[in-house]
Write an enzyme that holds these catalytic residues in place. Structure first.
Site, PDB file in Angstrom:
ATOM      1  N   SER A   8       0.794  -1.230   0.000  1.00 22.29           N
ATOM      2  CA  SER A   8       0.000   0.000   0.000  1.00 22.29           C
ATOM      3  C   SER A   8       0.825   1.278   0.000  1.00 22.29           C
ATOM      4  CB  SER A   8      -0.952  -0.005   1.182  1.00 22.29           C
ATOM      5  OG  SER A   8      -0.231  -0.195   2.384  1.00 22.29           O
ATOM      6  N   HIS A  45      -5.389  -3.948  -1.900  1.00 26.48           N
ATOM      7  CA  HIS A  45      -5.185  -2.940  -2.939  1.00 26.48           C
ATOM      8  C   HIS A  45      -5.155  -3.537  -4.345  1.00 26.48           C
ATOM      9  CE1 HIS A  45      -4.531   0.755  -0.639  1.00 26.48           C
ATOM     10  NE2 HIS A  45      -3.989  -0.011   0.291  1.00 26.48           N
ATOM     11  N   LYS A 103     -12.116  -0.440  -0.331  1.00 27.96           N
ATOM     12  CA  LYS A 103     -11.242   0.275  -1.267  1.00 27.96           C
ATOM     13  C   LYS A 103     -11.933   0.327  -2.628  1.00 27.96           C
ATOM     14  CE  LYS A 103      -7.252  -0.093   1.595  1.00 27.96           C
ATOM     15  NZ  LYS A 103      -6.520  -1.100   2.353  1.00 27.96           N
TER      16      LYS A 103
END
Ligand SMILES: *Cc1c(COP(=O)(O)O)cnc(C)c1O
Length: 396
Positions: free
Chosen positions: A182, A210, A241
């Site tokens: 990240s 991610h 996310k």
């Protein structure tokens, strides 16, 4: 002041002096390419809203309809009376999207690591973990009481060495790595790590927070990116996310999910995610399954911005994803840069990231690109980064 807490005053003052005290901004609008932050309208390069789904009208109506049908909260942990039909539907849809046997939806990605790791490893076992793994993996490993062996970041030969040094001394072994890291935006060499694990009978787990909705075919994640579908044992994910909502997912082989459902403490002792959130997540899965246009725009924006920011002279480190670190080095200078971006007109919201989130001397501004950004937004960002980068002496 209370003498008992003098040490905290001193520690906070030290953080301030080192440029490491975190400024927590308050958001006054929905999350989009532009947001109201501390009362000011700014271009948003901060959130993990990769596909722009956080404020998507389709997700919002799904959440509203779910409140009407299911109410505000389930009022129970999932193992007692909190598992709604919606939760099971979402789990089956996520499993199908990722091409795995089963999935478990939990309250957050952070929780997913606390849930999965201690269920699968105990004090007689060893966990091999990348040096730069996310805090939730580190804490999950600690909670497991297993021996934790750290290998150097993405270093397959160091991993091989650590296997040989340790494997014989423990009952079972497990590999845990971030998929996309990240803070640097680089990717774990999952294929080569997997190969070693296969040779040695090591259980494989990747945290794809991610990577989901970002890499792989149509955003199916890092396991799909490396063509390891159905081979990798366990994938951790987040719905907060790219999916734009909230919640965590543990996906993989059915036997593991069955076991985690029996043993995971955040699942057994903490209440279920609301119907509104779950329904919004389901709509996000629908959108990802319908087509790749959002994922395609995310990558188009990523390529455009990264090429231009590098051409302007900035160093973006090892990133191969929409996470774009803009290396500054010194933490204080980095914070000054971020503040100057925010103060420009219109402002740019891009957070400085320093120690301990990243190593000392590696402070950076992290730019998070999104499908929500227009070309004009990106151009304004690029122009402002270059102008202030020169002014502050970060660019020559
Ligand atoms: C963001 C992140 C998490 C936490 O996810 P939440 O759903 O926000 O709790 C876990 N692991 C990794 C690698 C992350 O980047």
């Amino acid at each position: 002041m209370d003498e008992k807490f003098a040490w905290i005053e001193e520690e906070l003052a030290l953080l301030e002096k080192q440029g490491l005290r975190i400024d927590i901004r308050t958001i006054g609008s929905a999350c989009g390419a532009w947001m109201i932050v501390d009362g000011k309208r700014v271009l948003n390069f901060c959130t993990n809203n990769y596909l722009g789904l956080a404020n998507d009208p389709r997700l919002k109506s799904a959440a509203q309809a779910a409140v009407d049908q299911w109410g505000a909260g389930p009022a129970a942990v999932r193992s007692i009376a909190g598992t709604l039909e919606l939760h099971r539907t979402l789990e089956q849809r996520l499993a199908a999207f990722k091409g795995v046997e089963d999935a478990l939806y939990v309250q957050s990605g952070f929780c997913a690591n606390q849930a999965a790791i201690p269920a699968l490893a105990g004090k007689e076992d060893v966990i091999f973990t990348d040096r730069l793994n996310h805090a939730s993996i580190i804490d999950g490993c600690r909670l497991s009481s297993a021996k934790v062996v750290v290998y150097e970041h993405c270093d397959v030969s160091d991993f091989a060495r650590k296997i040989h040094e340790n494997l014989g001394h423990y009952r079972r072994a497990m590999l845990v790595t971030d998929g996309v890291f990240s803070m640097d935006g680089d990717m774990a060499p999952l294929d080569r790590l997997f190969e070693l694990c296969e040779q040695h009978g090591i259980m494989t787990m990747v945290d794809d927070a991610h990577g989901e909705g970002v890499v792989g075919r149509g955003g199916r994640g890092i396991v799909d990116h490396f063509g390891l579908n159905g081979k990798f044992d366990l994938e951790i994910g987040t719905l907060s996310k790219a999916f734009g909502v909230v919640g965590g997912v543990i996906a993989g082989k059915k036997i593991l999910i069955d076991w985690i459902r029996q043993k995971a403490r955040p699942f057994l002792f903490s209440s279920a995610v609301t119907a509104a959130d779950t329904a919004a997540c389901l709509t996000a899965v629908d959108i990802l399954e319908e087509g790749t246009s959002l994922v395609d725009s995310l990558w188009e924006n990523t390529r455009y911005f990264k090429e231009a920011i590098k051409a302007a002279g900035f160093d973006t480190g090892a990133s191969v994803t929409p996470i774009t670190p803009i290396m500054v080095g010194d933490a204080t200078l980095c914070r000054t840069f971020s503040r100057a971006l925010f103060e420009s007109a219109p402002g740019i919201f891009a957070m400085p990231i320093g120690f301990p989130t990243v190593p000392q001397g590696k402070a950076r501004i992290r730019v998070m690109l999104s499908a929500a950004h227009s070309r004009q937004d990106l151009d304004y960002g690029l122009e402002t980064f270059a102008r202030l980068g020169k002014k502050l002496g970060i660019l020559q």
